[in-house]
Each structure stands twice: as structure tokens, then as C-alpha cells.
Design a protein around this motif. Structure first.
Motif, PDB file in Angstrom:
ATOM      1  N   TRP A   1       1.944   7.448  -6.853  1.00 28.40           N
ATOM      2  CA  TRP A   1       1.200   8.644  -7.250  1.00 28.40           C
ATOM      3  C   TRP A   1       2.082   9.885  -7.141  1.00 28.40           C
ATOM      4  O   TRP A   1       2.004  10.798  -7.966  1.00 28.40           O
ATOM      5  CB  TRP A   1      -0.054   8.804  -6.400  1.00 28.40           C
ATOM      6  CG  TRP A   1      -1.127   7.819  -6.707  1.00 28.40           C
ATOM      7  CD1 TRP A   1      -1.566   6.796  -5.921  1.00 28.40           C
ATOM      8  CD2 TRP A   1      -1.907   7.746  -7.911  1.00 28.40           C
ATOM      9  NE1 TRP A   1      -2.563   6.087  -6.555  1.00 28.40           N
ATOM     10  CE2 TRP A   1      -2.798   6.654  -7.773  1.00 28.40           C
ATOM     11  CE3 TRP A   1      -1.930   8.492  -9.085  1.00 28.40           C
ATOM     12  CZ2 TRP A   1      -3.701   6.290  -8.760  1.00 28.40           C
ATOM     13  CZ3 TRP A   1      -2.841   8.133 -10.074  1.00 28.40           C
ATOM     14  CH2 TRP A   1      -3.706   7.057  -9.910  1.00 28.40           C
TER      15      TRP A   1
ATOM     16  N   LYS B   1      -6.210   1.497 -11.805  1.00 29.26           N
ATOM     17  CA  LYS B   1      -5.623   0.676 -10.752  1.00 29.26           C
ATOM     18  C   LYS B   1      -4.532  -0.240 -11.299  1.00 29.26           C
ATOM     19  O   LYS B   1      -3.489  -0.434 -10.660  1.00 29.26           O
ATOM     20  CB  LYS B   1      -6.711  -0.154 -10.070  1.00 29.26           C
ATOM     21  CG  LYS B   1      -7.698   0.667  -9.255  1.00 29.26           C
ATOM     22  CD  LYS B   1      -8.708  -0.217  -8.549  1.00 29.26           C
ATOM     23  CE  LYS B   1      -9.684   0.610  -7.716  1.00 29.26           C
ATOM     24  NZ  LYS B   1     -10.683  -0.251  -7.035  1.00 29.26           N
ATOM     25  N   SER B   2      -4.751  -0.780 -12.490  1.00 26.69           N
ATOM     26  CA  SER B   2      -3.751  -1.651 -13.104  1.00 26.69           C
ATOM     27  C   SER B   2      -2.505  -0.868 -13.474  1.00 26.69           C
ATOM     28  O   SER B   2      -1.378  -1.347 -13.307  1.00 26.69           O
ATOM     29  CB  SER B   2      -4.326  -2.329 -14.354  1.00 26.69           C
ATOM     30  OG  SER B   2      -5.437  -3.123 -14.029  1.00 26.69           O
TER      31      SER B   2
ATOM     32  N   SER C   1       0.830  -1.208   0.000  1.00 32.76           N
ATOM     33  CA  SER C   1       0.000   0.000   0.000  1.00 32.76           C
ATOM     34  C   SER C   1       0.864   1.257   0.000  1.00 32.76           C
ATOM     35  O   SER C   1       0.527   2.261  -0.644  1.00 32.76           O
ATOM     36  CB  SER C   1      -0.934   0.003   1.217  1.00 32.76           C
ATOM     37  OG  SER C   1      -0.212   0.146   2.427  1.00 32.76           O
TER      38      SER C   1
ATOM     39  N   ASN D   1      -7.202   0.525 -17.262  1.00 26.34           N
ATOM     40  CA  ASN D   1      -7.700   0.612 -15.897  1.00 26.34           C
ATOM     41  C   ASN D   1      -6.672   1.322 -15.012  1.00 26.34           C
ATOM     42  O   ASN D   1      -5.509   0.925 -14.954  1.00 26.34           O
ATOM     43  CB  ASN D   1      -7.978  -0.792 -15.351  1.00 26.34           C
ATOM     44  CG  ASN D   1      -8.569  -0.756 -13.959  1.00 26.34           C
ATOM     45  OD1 ASN D   1      -7.873  -0.561 -12.988  1.00 26.34           O
ATOM     46  ND2 ASN D   1      -9.873  -0.969 -13.885  1.00 26.34           N
TER      47      ASN D   1
ATOM     48  N   ILE E   1       2.134   1.828  -3.504  1.00 25.75           N
ATOM     49  CA  ILE E   1       1.071   2.365  -4.357  1.00 25.75           C
ATOM     50  C   ILE E   1       0.923   3.865  -4.125  1.00 25.75           C
ATOM     51  O   ILE E   1       0.841   4.657  -5.075  1.00 25.75           O
ATOM     52  CB  ILE E   1      -0.268   1.651  -4.074  1.00 25.75           C
ATOM     53  CG1 ILE E   1      -0.190   0.149  -4.440  1.00 25.75           C
ATOM     54  CG2 ILE E   1      -1.402   2.323  -4.842  1.00 25.75           C
ATOM     55  CD1 ILE E   1      -0.028  -0.136  -5.907  1.00 25.75           C
TER      56      ILE E   1
END
Length: 268
Positions: A216, A238-239, A209, A236, A212
């Protein structure tokens, strides 16, 4: 010590479990050389990991308290101002809450009590965060500064990597590390049919997490990562961000293994 998920069970063994059967299975797997021991961190790194996890507990506590405050306001029929309607509990929100004029003192006392709890936990959160950064920079300065050279990886993420993943040099390659973190793509093939199942369910969820979230930030500050993200636009979201996170993970392993800080803008 081995991971229970790595112990293979045949046929009926999947549906029966006793200490005797478990012992026989472990002995068989050990005899055939199919078991790999898990890595134990040294006491210093293990206690640093406890401090990192304590910080994450406090993050959850802060979010929970703000949720309770918002529910209390909703119960009283008071709408939270749009600028404060988020997961964070800023000082501005506290000042706005202190300035609310309720009809009865009991309702005011409830909100003040919740804010006292918030301010206590917020102070703990800041102290723990400062100690985490200070300790990591002092005792793992070389690795810490290497990780900080990567766009998107801030002090807390760097501290999390060093405490949760330990010495990254133990991972033989990026596939090995990605599989451990949980950023390795899953695949299911039967005959001519091939289906990608996304990231693996077996993962280090906390660090995944963080990667991820760091991704960004990386696409905002690094032109190479930004170009990589834009190349996959239309897919997508998220992908795509998982692809960016895996690339960020690859950089993390590279700077630690080579000992060379990352240079922004260098084409990979």
C-alpha cells in the motif's frame, strides 16, 4: 529435520498414526529421496527474529489495551471522539482520556490504571523497535540498505525480512520465494475447468502480512508500482494488492541477489 507437511501419506496412512507407522513413512520417503530438510537460522539471526516477534507481540498488546479502554468507556456511556476511534493509541488519545471528568473517582481510577498499562507497553514497544532497527543496521547493513532502497520497505519491514527469511540468496527464484512467503497463486484444474484459488494457505503469515502492508505504501511512492496497480483497477482490491505484493517480493529478491539498490521510476 523436515516439515511434517512435506511427508506424503498413502491411503490408510492418512487415517492411522502411531510412532511406528510414522517412522516407517519417514524411512520410506528418505530412501526414495523425496524429503528436503528445512533451513535452520544461525544463532545471531534466530535471536534477531525473536526480537522482531517480540515487537509484534507488543503491537497486539497495545491494540488489546485500547480495545479494553474503548469497552470501558462504552460501559460508562462515553463516546470516543471520532479522531481517536481507530486501532492506534496516540498521545492525543491519552491526553483526552486524562481530561475526562467522571462522576466517581473509582471509574477514573480504572481508566488511569489502563492508561498506565498502555504507557508502559508503549515505552517497551518503542525501545524494542529502536533496538531492532539499530541491531539490524549494524550487523546486516549491506542487505538492510539494499532493502531500504525499495519504496514501501521501511526499517521494520527490512528487519523482518532479514530476521524471518534469513539469507534470501538461498531461494533459487521468485517462485521459490513466493511459495515460501505465501504469495504464490493457487490453482485447481479438473479437465477443462480451471479455478484460481487465490494465495496459498501454506505461508509465512507474519511476513506476508508485512508485504501486503508495504505494498500500500509502495503504490503511493513509486510511479511504476502505482501504474501497475492502476492497470488492474476494477478487479477485486484484495487480489490486486496481492499482485503488487508479489511484485514487491520480486524486487526484494532482485536487489539482494544482484547487490544493486533499487532505482525509483525504472521500468521493469
Amino acid at each position: 529435520m523436515v516439515n511434517p507437511a512435506d511427508i506424503f501419506r498413502k491411503g490408510k496412512e492418512r487415517h492411522t498414526k502411531t510412532d511406528r507407522i510414522d517412522s516407517q513413512i519417514i524411512a520410506r520417503e528418505l530412501k526414495e529421496g523425496l524429503l528436503e530438510s528445512i533451513v535452520f537460522p544461525d544463532p545471531q539471526r534466530e535471536q534477531l527474529r525473536s526480537l522482531f516477534r517480540r515487537r509484534n507481540e507488543l503491537v497486539k498488546d497495545i491494540r488489546q489495551i485500547k480495545s479494553h479502554i474503548k469497552m470501558q468507556l462504552l460501559y460508562y456511556g462515553i463516546k470516543v471522539q471520532e479522531e481517536f476511534d481507530n486501532d492506534h493509541c496516540s498521545h492525543g488519545f491519552g491526553d483526552w482520556l486524562d481530561g475526562l471528568d467522571l462522576e466517581y473517582g473509582t471509574g477514573k481510577e480504572v481508566l488511569e490504571s489502563r492508561m498506565r498499562s498502555f504507557r508502559f507497553i508503549d515505552r517497551e514497544f518503542r525501545d524494542v523497535s529502536n533496538q531492532l532497527r539499530k541491531w539490524t543496521k549494524k550487523h546486516y547493513k549491506g542487505e538492510y540498505m539494499l532493502l531500504r532502497s525499495i519504496p514501501g520497505i521501511g526499517p521494520i519491514v527490512a528487519s523482518g525480512i532479514l530476521s524471518e527469511l534469513g539469507d534470501l540468496r538461498r531461494f533459487t527464484n521468485i517462485k521459490h520465494l513466493a511459495g515460501y512467503v505465501g504469495l504464490a497463486p493457487g490453482i485447481y484444474q479438473s479437465g477443462d475447468r480451471v479455478r484460481h484459488t487465490g494465495v496459498s494457505m501454506r505461508s509465512h503469515r507474519l511476513i506476508r502480512s508485512y508485504f501486503i502492508e508495504a505494498s500500500w505504501q509502495a503504490i503511493r511512492t513509486d510511479p511504476v508500482m502505482q501504474g501497475y496497480y492502476r492497470k488492474h483497477q476494477g478487479k477485486n482490491v484484495k487480489s490486486v494488492i496481492v499482485k503488487v505484493a508479489r511484485k514487491l517480493l520480486s524486487r526484494t529478491l532482485a536487489v539482494i541477489k544482484t547487490g544493486i539498490p533499487y532505482q525509483i521510476g525504472v521500468v521493469e
